[in-house]
Scaffold this motif. Structure first.
Motif, mmCIF file in Angstrom:
data_model
loop_
_atom_site.group_PDB
_atom_site.id
_atom_site.type_symbol
_atom_site.label_atom_id
_atom_site.label_comp_id
_atom_site.label_asym_id
_atom_site.label_seq_id
_atom_site.Cartn_x
_atom_site.Cartn_y
_atom_site.Cartn_z
ATOM 1 N N GLY A 169 0.794 -1.223 0.000
ATOM 2 C CA GLY A 169 0.000 0.000 0.000
ATOM 3 C C GLY A 169 0.823 1.267 0.000
ATOM 4 O O GLY A 169 0.333 2.344 0.355
ATOM 5 N N LYS A 170 2.080 1.158 -0.423
ATOM 6 C CA LYS A 170 2.965 2.319 -0.453
ATOM 7 C C LYS A 170 3.032 2.909 -1.862
ATOM 8 O O LYS A 170 2.661 2.259 -2.841
ATOM 9 N N GLU A 171 3.536 4.123 -1.933
ATOM 10 C CA GLU A 171 3.757 4.750 -3.232
ATOM 11 C C GLU A 171 4.903 4.034 -3.934
ATOM 12 O O GLU A 171 5.947 3.753 -3.337
ATOM 13 N N MET A 172 4.710 3.730 -5.223
ATOM 14 C CA MET A 172 5.764 3.055 -5.978
ATOM 15 C C MET A 172 6.864 4.057 -6.334
ATOM 16 O O MET A 172 6.605 5.077 -6.975
ATOM 17 N N LYS A 173 8.089 3.754 -5.898
ATOM 18 C CA LYS A 173 9.228 4.637 -6.139
ATOM 19 C C LYS A 173 10.293 3.897 -6.926
ATOM 20 O O LYS A 173 10.660 2.777 -6.585
ATOM 21 N N CYS A 174 10.794 4.552 -7.973
ATOM 22 C CA CYS A 174 11.894 3.971 -8.741
ATOM 23 C C CYS A 174 12.670 5.104 -9.408
ATOM 24 O O CYS A 174 12.357 5.524 -10.524
ATOM 25 N N SER A 175 13.663 5.608 -8.697
ATOM 26 C CA SER A 175 14.503 6.683 -9.220
ATOM 27 C C SER A 175 15.722 6.056 -9.888
ATOM 28 O O SER A 175 16.523 5.390 -9.240
ATOM 29 N N HIS A 176 15.839 6.282 -11.199
ATOM 30 C CA HIS A 176 16.888 5.612 -11.960
ATOM 31 C C HIS A 176 17.265 6.460 -13.172
ATOM 32 O O HIS A 176 16.467 6.625 -14.086
ATOM 33 N N ASP A 177 18.466 7.020 -13.155
ATOM 34 C CA ASP A 177 18.936 7.869 -14.250
ATOM 35 C C ASP A 177 20.274 7.338 -14.760
ATOM 36 O O ASP A 177 21.271 7.363 -14.046
ATOM 37 N N TRP A 178 20.268 6.848 -15.987
ATOM 38 C CA TRP A 178 21.480 6.260 -16.573
ATOM 39 C C TRP A 178 22.467 7.356 -16.978
ATOM 40 O O TRP A 178 22.083 8.348 -17.606
ATOM 41 N N VAL A 179 23.735 7.182 -16.631
ATOM 42 C CA VAL A 179 24.790 8.100 -17.066
ATOM 43 C C VAL A 179 25.970 7.271 -17.577
ATOM 44 O O VAL A 179 26.230 6.174 -17.077
ATOM 45 N N PRO A 180 26.708 7.770 -18.583
ATOM 46 C CA PRO A 180 27.877 7.040 -19.079
ATOM 47 C C PRO A 180 28.983 7.018 -18.036
ATOM 48 O O PRO A 180 29.017 7.866 -17.132
ATOM 49 N N ILE A 181 29.897 6.082 -18.157
ATOM 50 C CA ILE A 181 30.935 5.927 -17.149
ATOM 51 C C ILE A 181 31.834 7.153 -17.063
ATOM 52 O O ILE A 181 32.418 7.435 -16.017
ATOM 53 N N GLU A 182 31.915 7.916 -18.163
ATOM 54 C CA GLU A 182 32.705 9.147 -18.149
ATOM 55 C C GLU A 182 32.117 10.179 -17.194
ATOM 56 O O GLU A 182 32.819 11.112 -16.776
ATOM 57 N N GLU A 188 30.229 0.067 -15.681
ATOM 58 C CA GLU A 188 29.230 1.064 -16.067
ATOM 59 C C GLU A 188 27.809 0.558 -15.791
ATOM 60 O O GLU A 188 26.983 1.267 -15.208
ATOM 61 N N VAL A 189 27.526 -0.683 -16.189
ATOM 62 C CA VAL A 189 26.197 -1.256 -15.972
ATOM 63 C C VAL A 189 25.940 -1.467 -14.487
ATOM 64 O O VAL A 189 24.852 -1.168 -13.978
ATOM 65 N N TYR A 190 26.932 -1.962 -13.785
ATOM 66 C CA TYR A 190 26.808 -2.190 -12.337
ATOM 67 C C TYR A 190 26.433 -0.907 -11.609
ATOM 68 O O TYR A 190 25.471 -0.875 -10.829
ATOM 69 N N LEU A 191 27.179 0.158 -11.873
ATOM 70 C CA LEU A 191 26.961 1.416 -11.156
ATOM 71 C C LEU A 191 25.678 2.115 -11.575
ATOM 72 O O LEU A 191 25.173 2.962 -10.843
ATOM 73 N N ASN A 192 25.139 1.759 -12.726
ATOM 74 C CA ASN A 192 23.891 2.367 -13.178
ATOM 75 C C ASN A 192 22.657 1.572 -12.774
ATOM 76 O O ASN A 192 21.532 2.062 -12.932
#
Length: 226
Positions: free
Chosen positions: A49-62, A150-154
């Protein structure tokens, strides 16, 4: 009847290998939009019954601070740059401690964690561990170390509803992922074993101690030559 079952299993295996290799090759170049864990967490939030939260912003490894790359290596996988997907010494230590009833952080490398996070479900079973090993070999061969990092950290969970370093940097420190200091990077790395319980900022004494240890280990990593 037996021949039909054998033919069906053979075709299923061919489809599995084809589809799995396709997605590994695809994600070598394309950002991973969502992981199974993100979906599971949102379902759990909905059911509670909680608000669905999913904060996810992809950035390049640079655009990811070298400090953070070193911090997760120091915290999670000290031999990341030299192993081929598996740290057998760490796995052996984990196995021995499990036999003694002790709890160890685990023997999983960053490569194994990435394979699990992107392609598999949570939990423990021989099937999942076998698939994890399979995907670990694939990403080591096809992606290479820089892309794995890069994938791991994103993609990794870095807070309650927070996934990836950019979202984590903004959530914990109100800054971009390329601006993290050594101590701030160590803060994010320190909470990875249980990111929904611990805090990277305004941390407990336990996490502050972990931060200090991680910063010390970071000094010995040297240049990240992917």
């Amino acid at each position: 009847m037996f021949k039909k079952i054998k033919r069906f299993l053979f075709k299923t295996m061919l489809w599995f290998f084809g589809i799995s290799i396709f997605f590994v090759v695809l994600f070598k170049w394309v950002p991973v939009p969502m992981t199974p864990l993100m979906v599971i967490r949102m379902v759990e939030q909905k059911m509670d019954g909680k608000e669905m939260k999913c904060s996810h912003d992809w950035v390049p490894i640079e655009s990811i601070a070298v400090n953070l790359q070193k911090a997760v290596i120091a915290s999670e996988d000290g031999t990341f740059l030299t192993h081929y997907g598996f740290d057998f010494d760490a796995m052996q230590k984990a196995f021995k401690n499990n036999e003694k009833g002790k709890k160890l952080k685990g023997g999983s490398t960053i490569s194994q964690q990435t394979a699990k996070n992107i392609f598999l479900w949570q939990g423990r079973s021989y099937l999942r561990k076998g698939l994890e090993a399979y995907f670990t070999v694939l990403i080591e061969l096809i992606w290479g170390k820089e892309r794995i990092m890069e994938v791991y950290l994103n993609s990794i969970e870095m807070g309650d509803g927070v996934y990836g370093v950019q979202a984590a940097s903004e959530f914990w420190y109100k800054k971009s992922a390329d601006e993290l200091s050594k101590r701030e990077a160590a803060g994010i790395a320190a909470i990875l074993p249980n990111p929904r319980k611990f805090k990277a900022s305004n941390s407990s004494s336990y996490i502050e101690t972990r931060k200090g240890k991680i910063v010390k280990r970071m000094r010995y990593i040297g240049k990240l030559d992917y």
